[in-house]
Design a protein around this motif. Structure first.
Motif, short mmCIF file in Angstrom:
data_model
loop_
_atom_site.label_atom_id
_atom_site.label_comp_id
_atom_site.label_asym_id
_atom_site.label_seq_id
_atom_site.Cartn_x
_atom_site.Cartn_y
_atom_site.Cartn_z
N LEU A 29 0.81 -1.23 0.00
CA LEU A 29 0.00 0.00 0.00
C LEU A 29 0.84 1.28 0.00
CD1 LEU A 29 -2.81 -1.10 2.48
CD2 LEU A 29 -2.92 -0.95 -0.01
N VAL A 30 2.15 1.15 -0.11
CA VAL A 30 3.02 2.32 -0.09
C VAL A 30 3.28 2.75 -1.55
CG1 VAL A 30 5.21 3.30 0.67
CG2 VAL A 30 4.05 1.57 2.08
N VAL A 31 2.58 3.78 -1.96
CA VAL A 31 2.62 4.25 -3.35
C VAL A 31 4.05 4.55 -3.79
CG1 VAL A 31 1.89 6.13 -4.87
CG2 VAL A 31 0.26 5.10 -3.28
N GLU A 32 4.82 5.20 -2.94
CA GLU A 32 6.19 5.58 -3.31
C GLU A 32 7.04 4.36 -3.62
OE1 GLU A 32 4.61 6.60 -0.47
OE2 GLU A 32 4.08 8.61 -1.17
N LYS A 33 6.86 3.28 -2.85
CA LYS A 33 7.63 2.04 -3.10
C LYS A 33 7.23 1.43 -4.44
CE LYS A 33 8.58 0.57 1.64
NZ LYS A 33 8.47 -0.55 2.60
N ILE A 34 5.94 1.37 -4.72
CA ILE A 34 5.44 0.80 -5.97
C ILE A 34 5.98 1.59 -7.16
CG2 ILE A 34 3.39 0.29 -7.35
CD1 ILE A 34 3.51 -1.51 -4.89
N LEU A 35 5.89 2.91 -7.09
CA LEU A 35 6.36 3.75 -8.20
C LEU A 35 7.87 3.66 -8.37
CD1 LEU A 35 4.12 6.91 -7.79
CD2 LEU A 35 3.92 5.10 -9.50
N ALA A 36 8.61 3.55 -7.27
CA ALA A 36 10.07 3.41 -7.37
C ALA A 36 10.45 2.12 -8.08
CB ALA A 36 10.69 3.47 -5.97
N VAL A 37 9.76 1.04 -7.77
CA VAL A 37 10.04 -0.24 -8.45
C VAL A 37 9.66 -0.14 -9.92
CG1 VAL A 37 9.41 -2.69 -8.60
CG2 VAL A 37 9.83 -1.65 -6.37
N ALA A 38 8.55 0.50 -10.22
CA ALA A 38 8.15 0.65 -11.62
C ALA A 38 9.23 1.38 -12.41
CB ALA A 38 6.82 1.38 -11.72
N LYS A 39 9.72 2.48 -11.86
CA LYS A 39 10.76 3.25 -12.54
C LYS A 39 12.05 2.46 -12.66
CE LYS A 39 8.97 7.80 -11.41
NZ LYS A 39 9.20 9.08 -10.74
N GLN A 40 12.45 1.81 -11.57
CA GLN A 40 13.68 1.02 -11.56
C GLN A 40 13.64 -0.11 -12.58
OE1 GLN A 40 14.41 -0.84 -7.77
NE2 GLN A 40 16.01 -2.16 -8.58
N SER A 41 12.48 -0.74 -12.72
CA SER A 41 12.34 -1.89 -13.61
C SER A 41 12.10 -1.49 -15.06
CB SER A 41 11.19 -2.78 -13.14
OG SER A 41 9.95 -2.12 -13.33
N GLY A 42 11.73 -0.25 -15.28
CA GLY A 42 11.40 0.19 -16.63
C GLY A 42 9.97 -0.12 -17.04
N ALA A 43 9.12 -0.45 -16.07
CA ALA A 43 7.72 -0.71 -16.38
C ALA A 43 7.06 0.60 -16.80
CB ALA A 43 7.00 -1.30 -15.17
#
Length: 167
Positions: free
Chosen positions: A61-75
């Motif tokens: 539920l931590v939006v910042e963590k989800i978005l960080a992984v998306a950016k890091q992974s290139g999603a």
């Protein structure tokens, strides 16, 4: 079409989304809390990233963590699944702001349909057939009067939350 999509969820829904992504030849990025590290969706994903230790409130539920992984992974897209962040207008907006497609309703749609009384008012405005019901009720006395007018049995539904639990 997206080349890589992050699934902001876990378990069976994540597995179903991954199966669809494989059929579409789209890479699937999974996220997980450490408690879910051995889950099937982690094994089936093209790549998986930990959100850390702790309950859903500290991970999924931590939006910042989800978005960080998306950016890091290139999603370039995020599918929220159901539950968790799937009906969170602020999350959908945060995805848009980050330049990541939110696979789901727009933030405005989430806001309008997330509150039962606004969804009902919009449906009524557009002539959608509905069961007998009322506008917002202020107190128990108003609910008792409405019950007599509508007829029993009745169901009361919270307008701002509960996810079905508040009936």
């Amino acid at each position: 079409m997206f080349n890589k999509l992050l699934i902001a969820n876990r378990g069976a829904i994540a597995c179903r989304i991954l199966r669809t992504l494989r059929a579409l030849d789209v890479q699937g990025v999974a996220v997980y809390s450490e408690a879910d590290a051995a889950s099937l969706h982690i094994q089936q994903a093209d790549e998986a990233h930990s959100l850390g230790e702790g309950p859903a409130a500290n991970t999924y539920l931590v939006v910042e963590k989800i978005l960080a992984v998306a950016k890091q992974s290139g999603a370039t897209a995020i599918h929220p699944g159901y539950g968790f962040l799937s009906e969170n207008a602020a999350f959908a907006e945060a995805c848009e702001t980050a330049g990541i497609a939110f696979v789901g309703p727009t933030p405005e749609q989430l806001r309008v349909f997330g509150l039962k009384h606004t969804a009902r008012a919009l449906a009524k405005q557009h002539g959608v057939p509905m069961l007998e019901g009322t506008e917002l009720l202020e107190n128990l006395d108003a609910a008792l009067v409405a019950g007599e007018q509508v007829g029993y049995p009745v169901m009361l539904k919270s307008t701002a939350g509960g996810g079905g639990i508040g009936m």
